[in-house]
Design a protein around this motif. Structure first.
Motif, PDB file in Angstrom:
ATOM      1  N   ALA A 131      14.408   6.211   9.218  1.00 45.24           N
ATOM      2  CA  ALA A 131      13.797   5.156   8.390  1.00 45.24           C
ATOM      3  C   ALA A 131      12.857   4.301   9.215  1.00 45.24           C
ATOM      4  O   ALA A 131      11.747   3.985   8.779  1.00 45.24           O
ATOM      5  CB  ALA A 131      14.885   4.292   7.748  1.00 45.24           C
TER       6      ALA A 131
ATOM      7  N   ALA B 121       9.700   6.232   9.903  1.00 48.05           N
ATOM      8  CA  ALA B 121       8.876   6.348   8.696  1.00 48.05           C
ATOM      9  C   ALA B 121       8.139   5.041   8.408  1.00 48.05           C
ATOM     10  O   ALA B 121       6.949   5.051   8.085  1.00 48.05           O
ATOM     11  CB  ALA B 121       9.746   6.740   7.508  1.00 48.05           C
ATOM     12  N   LEU B 122       8.834   3.924   8.538  1.00 48.97           N
ATOM     13  CA  LEU B 122       8.201   2.626   8.264  1.00 48.97           C
ATOM     14  C   LEU B 122       7.137   2.295   9.307  1.00 48.97           C
ATOM     15  O   LEU B 122       6.077   1.756   8.974  1.00 48.97           O
ATOM     16  CB  LEU B 122       9.261   1.532   8.184  1.00 48.97           C
TER      17      LEU B 122
ATOM     18  N   GLN C  75       4.130   4.456   8.438  1.00 52.60           N
ATOM     19  CA  GLN C  75       3.396   3.903   7.303  1.00 52.60           C
ATOM     20  C   GLN C  75       2.586   2.675   7.715  1.00 52.60           C
ATOM     21  O   GLN C  75       1.428   2.527   7.323  1.00 52.60           O
ATOM     22  CB  GLN C  75       4.346   3.537   6.158  1.00 52.60           C
TER      23      GLN C  75
ATOM     24  N   SER D   5       6.071  10.572   6.142  1.00 51.21           N
ATOM     25  CA  SER D   5       6.881   9.347   6.187  1.00 51.21           C
ATOM     26  C   SER D   5       7.823   9.272   4.986  1.00 51.21           C
ATOM     27  O   SER D   5       8.969   8.857   5.116  1.00 51.21           O
ATOM     28  CB  SER D   5       5.990   8.100   6.265  1.00 51.21           C
ATOM     29  N   TYR D   6       7.336   9.701   3.806  1.00 46.91           N
ATOM     30  CA  TYR D   6       8.210   9.719   2.630  1.00 46.91           C
ATOM     31  C   TYR D   6       9.342  10.724   2.816  1.00 46.91           C
ATOM     32  O   TYR D   6      10.494  10.454   2.442  1.00 46.91           O
ATOM     33  CB  TYR D   6       7.411  10.073   1.372  1.00 46.91           C
TER      34      TYR D   6
ATOM     35  N   LEU E 184      11.942   9.211   5.021  1.00 45.78           N
ATOM     36  CA  LEU E 184      12.740   8.226   4.279  1.00 45.78           C
ATOM     37  C   LEU E 184      13.737   8.911   3.350  1.00 45.78           C
ATOM     38  O   LEU E 184      14.891   8.493   3.249  1.00 45.78           O
ATOM     39  CB  LEU E 184      11.831   7.295   3.478  1.00 45.78           C
TER      40      LEU E 184
ATOM     41  N   LEU F 135      12.182   5.812  -4.200  1.00 45.93           N
ATOM     42  CA  LEU F 135      11.271   6.460  -3.244  1.00 45.93           C
ATOM     43  C   LEU F 135      10.711   7.761  -3.810  1.00 45.93           C
ATOM     44  O   LEU F 135       9.521   8.050  -3.669  1.00 45.93           O
ATOM     45  CB  LEU F 135      11.997   6.745  -1.929  1.00 45.93           C
TER      46      LEU F 135
END
Length: 194
Positions: free
Chosen positions: A35, A38-39, A42, A67-68, A71, A91
């Motif tokens: 996570a 990914a953040l 982004q 990134s999705y 997540l 999501l």
């Protein structure tokens, strides 16, 4: 912005209900690095110039899709915790509409105007990416899966006017539930997943 507001509200409500910040520090999350990565990815993509350059746009869109997926992998690994599956559904909805619209979250000029944003044809044209966001400006009739795009608005005089999607609402509900459980304790969730 809507998610940040919900997060703060969830913490305040959880503390009022007798929760503690110490419980948050010991959340039983699996592979939290997914996570976080990914953040960070982004943020790097949103605040960097990569979406705006033709030669790197497809790479940036692919990195956003990655990134999705990171997540969603994090959600899958932590699905046993309250609220996480709801976050995953939100999501997935955002990812679906983003994929359907070329890697960006569609937002209509009307939604932006209702949100108090002033846009002119000289600043932003239909089909262009909005600066410092994952959004692209599209008319309703040009938007695939329009009902999943950024169609909801919290307008002024709210201090932070914002435009958001169904997926964002679902993520907010899941985040609120997760934070309540996190502040008050996950012991029951852990016993049931063993």
């Amino acid at each position: 912005m809507i998610l940040l507001i919900v997060l703060i509200l969830a913490i305040v409500v959880g503390l009022i209900r007798g929760g503690t910040i110490q419980r948050l520090a010991s959340l039983p999350l699996r592979q939290g690095g997914l996570a976080l990565g990914a953040l960070l990815l982004q943020s790097f993509l949103i605040y960097g110039p990569w979406f705006d350059r033709r030669e790197t746009r497809s790479i940036a869109v692919g990195a956003m899709a990655l990134s999705y997926l990171l997540l969603l992998a994090f959600v899958w690994l932590n699905r046993h915790l309250s609220g996480i599956a709801i976050i995953g559904l939100g999501l997935a909805l955002n990812f679906l509409v983003t994929l359907a619209n070329g890697g960006f979250m569609p937002t209509s000029p009307e939604a932006l105007q209702r949100g108090g944003y002033t846009i002119s044809a000289s600043q932003v044209t239909t089909g262009s990416r909005l600066v410092r966001s994952k959004d692209i400006l599209l008319a309703r009739e040009e938007t695939r899966l329009w009902f999943l795009s950024d169609i909801f608005v919290i307008p002024p005089p709210f201090p932070w006017p914002t435009v958001f999607s169904v997926g964002d609402v679902v993520i907010a509900v899941g985040t609120f539930a997760f934070m309540q459980k996190g502040l008050l304790g996950f012991s029951r969730d852990l016993r049931s997943s063993s």
